[in-house]
Design a protein around this motif. Structure first.
Motif, short mmCIF file in Angstrom:
data_model
loop_
_atom_site.label_atom_id
_atom_site.label_comp_id
_atom_site.label_asym_id
_atom_site.label_seq_id
_atom_site.Cartn_x
_atom_site.Cartn_y
_atom_site.Cartn_z
N HIS A 1 0.86 -1.20 0.00
CA HIS A 1 0.00 0.00 0.00
C HIS A 1 0.89 1.24 0.00
O HIS A 1 0.62 2.22 0.66
N GLU A 2 2.00 1.14 -0.77
CA GLU A 2 3.05 2.17 -0.72
C GLU A 2 2.67 3.48 -1.39
O GLU A 2 3.28 4.50 -1.11
N SER A 3 1.66 3.44 -2.27
CA SER A 3 1.42 4.65 -3.09
C SER A 3 -0.07 4.81 -3.39
O SER A 3 -0.86 3.88 -3.22
N ASP A 4 -0.43 6.00 -3.87
CA ASP A 4 -1.82 6.25 -4.30
C ASP A 4 -2.18 5.31 -5.46
O ASP A 4 -3.31 4.86 -5.58
N TRP A 5 -1.19 5.08 -6.33
CA TRP A 5 -1.39 4.16 -7.45
C TRP A 5 -1.83 2.79 -6.93
O TRP A 5 -2.77 2.18 -7.41
N ARG A 6 -1.12 2.32 -5.90
CA ARG A 6 -1.38 0.98 -5.37
C ARG A 6 -2.77 0.91 -4.75
O ARG A 6 -3.49 -0.07 -4.89
N ALA B 1 0.52 -9.66 -12.97
CA ALA B 1 -0.14 -8.39 -13.28
C ALA B 1 0.73 -7.21 -12.84
O ALA B 1 1.58 -7.35 -11.96
N ASP B 2 0.50 -6.08 -13.47
CA ASP B 2 1.14 -4.81 -13.17
C ASP B 2 2.61 -4.82 -13.57
O ASP B 2 3.00 -4.18 -14.54
N ARG B 3 3.45 -5.55 -12.83
CA ARG B 3 4.90 -5.55 -13.10
C ARG B 3 5.33 -6.82 -13.83
O ARG B 3 4.55 -7.76 -13.95
N GLY C 1 12.56 -0.78 -15.25
CA GLY C 1 12.14 -0.38 -16.60
C GLY C 1 12.23 1.13 -16.80
O GLY C 1 12.75 1.60 -17.82
N ARG C 2 11.73 1.89 -15.83
CA ARG C 2 11.77 3.36 -15.97
C ARG C 2 13.21 3.86 -16.01
O ARG C 2 13.53 4.77 -16.77
N THR C 3 14.06 3.25 -15.19
CA THR C 3 15.47 3.65 -15.18
C THR C 3 16.11 3.33 -16.53
O THR C 3 16.78 4.18 -17.13
N ASP D 1 11.85 4.06 -2.75
CA ASP D 1 10.92 2.98 -2.39
C ASP D 1 9.46 3.24 -2.78
O ASP D 1 8.54 2.68 -2.18
N PHE D 2 9.24 4.12 -3.74
CA PHE D 2 7.88 4.42 -4.23
C PHE D 2 7.00 5.07 -3.16
O PHE D 2 5.78 5.04 -3.26
N THR D 3 7.61 5.62 -2.09
CA THR D 3 6.80 6.23 -1.02
C THR D 3 7.10 7.73 -0.91
O THR D 3 8.17 8.20 -1.31
N CYS E 1 11.23 11.75 -10.48
CA CYS E 1 10.71 10.88 -9.41
C CYS E 1 9.94 9.74 -10.07
O CYS E 1 9.07 10.00 -10.90
N GLN E 2 10.21 8.51 -9.68
CA GLN E 2 9.60 7.39 -10.40
C GLN E 2 8.18 7.08 -9.97
O GLN E 2 7.60 6.10 -10.43
N ASN E 3 7.59 7.86 -9.07
CA ASN E 3 6.13 7.85 -8.93
C ASN E 3 5.66 9.14 -8.27
O ASN E 3 6.47 9.94 -7.78
#
Ligand code: AHR
Length: 327
Positions: free
Chosen positions: A37-42, A115-117, A170-172, A194-196, A220-222
């Motif tokens: 539950h690290e991000s709004d995306w998640r 899924a997702d990744r 992938g983004r890197t 850490d995506f947070t 920033c990667q998210n």
């Protein structure tokens, strides 16, 4: 299939007797091993699965929040196997280390959808993949930056996602691919947040200590990392966005991230679409019906830029776009 039996008792008052009818309800059982539950995306992705794989839609969803713990995620998948669920969906925390547990699922005859990744495993070990192309997301960010800078120098700081996650790798890789074509660009540093939001803030604070006055681009990667980086730059009196000294790039394009893009605080926000459950459900329905199904389904992304910026790689943000963004 797990059968849910509902016993309906009907009273026949006139003859003082009971008749019983058994109604068989068949729910398809799904195990979803979620990253955390690290991000709004998640959060949006979790809500999407809970909405789509509901009892009303004929599913019983076993949802496990693995809290970004790789061992806990492997354990969750093994529990799903022991429970003999009908299908297993995995949003992999780490891209590596899946062979053994996937083999166990296959031996148990349980179809697995990644899924997702992405994962580093032979495609024969799982049945289908649904997700976004994060390398392309990185390339889009790089292409947009090149277009925006138009040959000007870039001194870049990157706040990466979680170490070992394909979304970060992938983004890197995608962004670096474009960076290598630009001698006038220098990546000063690249560290995991850490995506947070807390992670993004901590990394940005440390970057500011080391590189204050030396950088003009932050990637920033998210979105959550971007919020943390903005807090750190605000505290240090560093301006960013269309009217600032620092160009800010983010990924995800969640509602709040797009609000900051519309406000001109984030220059470019590359989408990663969290609404994937309906696509996964479509694959599962075809599997259940014995029909041919898509082994690989790419969820499409686009990118957004702040008002005043025109780009061949991104859509210029408007209030209307923001109003249409539910997550
Ligand atoms: O795998 C998708 C990534 O994971 C999203 O970009 C990020 O916000 C999430 O935590």
């Amino acid at each position: 299939m797990k059968k849910k039996l509902a016993l309906l008792t009907m009273m026949a008052a006139a003859v003082s007797m009971s008749a019983f009818a058994v109604q068989a309800d068949e729910l398809t059982t799904i195990g979803y091993a979620q990253v955390g539950h690290e991000s709004d995306w998640r959060t949006a992705n979790t809500q999407n699965y809970q909405d789509v794989f509901s009892e009303e839609n004929g599913y019983e969803l076993s949802f496990v929040d693995c809290d970004n713990d790789n061992a806990a995620q492997l354990e969750a998948v093994r529990t799903f196997i022991n429970q003999e669920l009908d299908y297993i969906v995995i949003a992999p925390i780490q891209s590596a280390g899946w062979d053994t547990v996937l083999q166990e699922a296959q031996d148990a005859g349980i179809p697995v959808i990644i899924a997702d990744r992405e994962i580093e495993a032979d495609a024969s070990l799982y049945d289908a993949w649904v997700g976004t192309n994060t390398t392309n997301e990185g390339i889009t960010a790089g292409n947009w930056l090149a277009e925006y800078l138009d040959g000007a120098e870039a001194n870049i700081l990157v706040i990466e996602g979680s170490v070992g996650a394909s979304a970060a790798l992938g983004r890197t890789a995608g962004f670096n691919q474009v960076a290598e074509e630009h001698e006038e660009w220098k990546i000063l540093d690249s560290q995991s947040g850490d995506f947070t939001q807390d992670g993004g803030q901590a990394v940005m604070e440390s970057f500011i200590k080391s590189y204050e006055g030396q950088f003009n681009v932050v990637v920033c990667q998210n979105d959550n990392e971007a919020y943390g980086a903005m807090d750190a730059m605000d505290a240090a009196g560093i301006t960013y966005g269309v009217d600032g000294d620092v160009i800010l790039i983010s990924y995800d394009a969640t509602h709040d991230g797009l609000q900051y893009t519309l406000d001109g605080k984030i220059n470019c926000n590359v989408e990663c679409n969290p609404i994937q459950a309906e696509t996964v459900k479509g694959v599962i329905e075809k599997m259940a019906a014995g029909e041919e199904y898509e082994e690989t389904t790419l969820v499409e992304d686009q990118a957004f830029v702040a008002p005043g910026i025109e780009s061949e790689y991104a859509v210029t943000m408007t209030q209307e776009i923001l109003d249409g963004r539910a997550y």
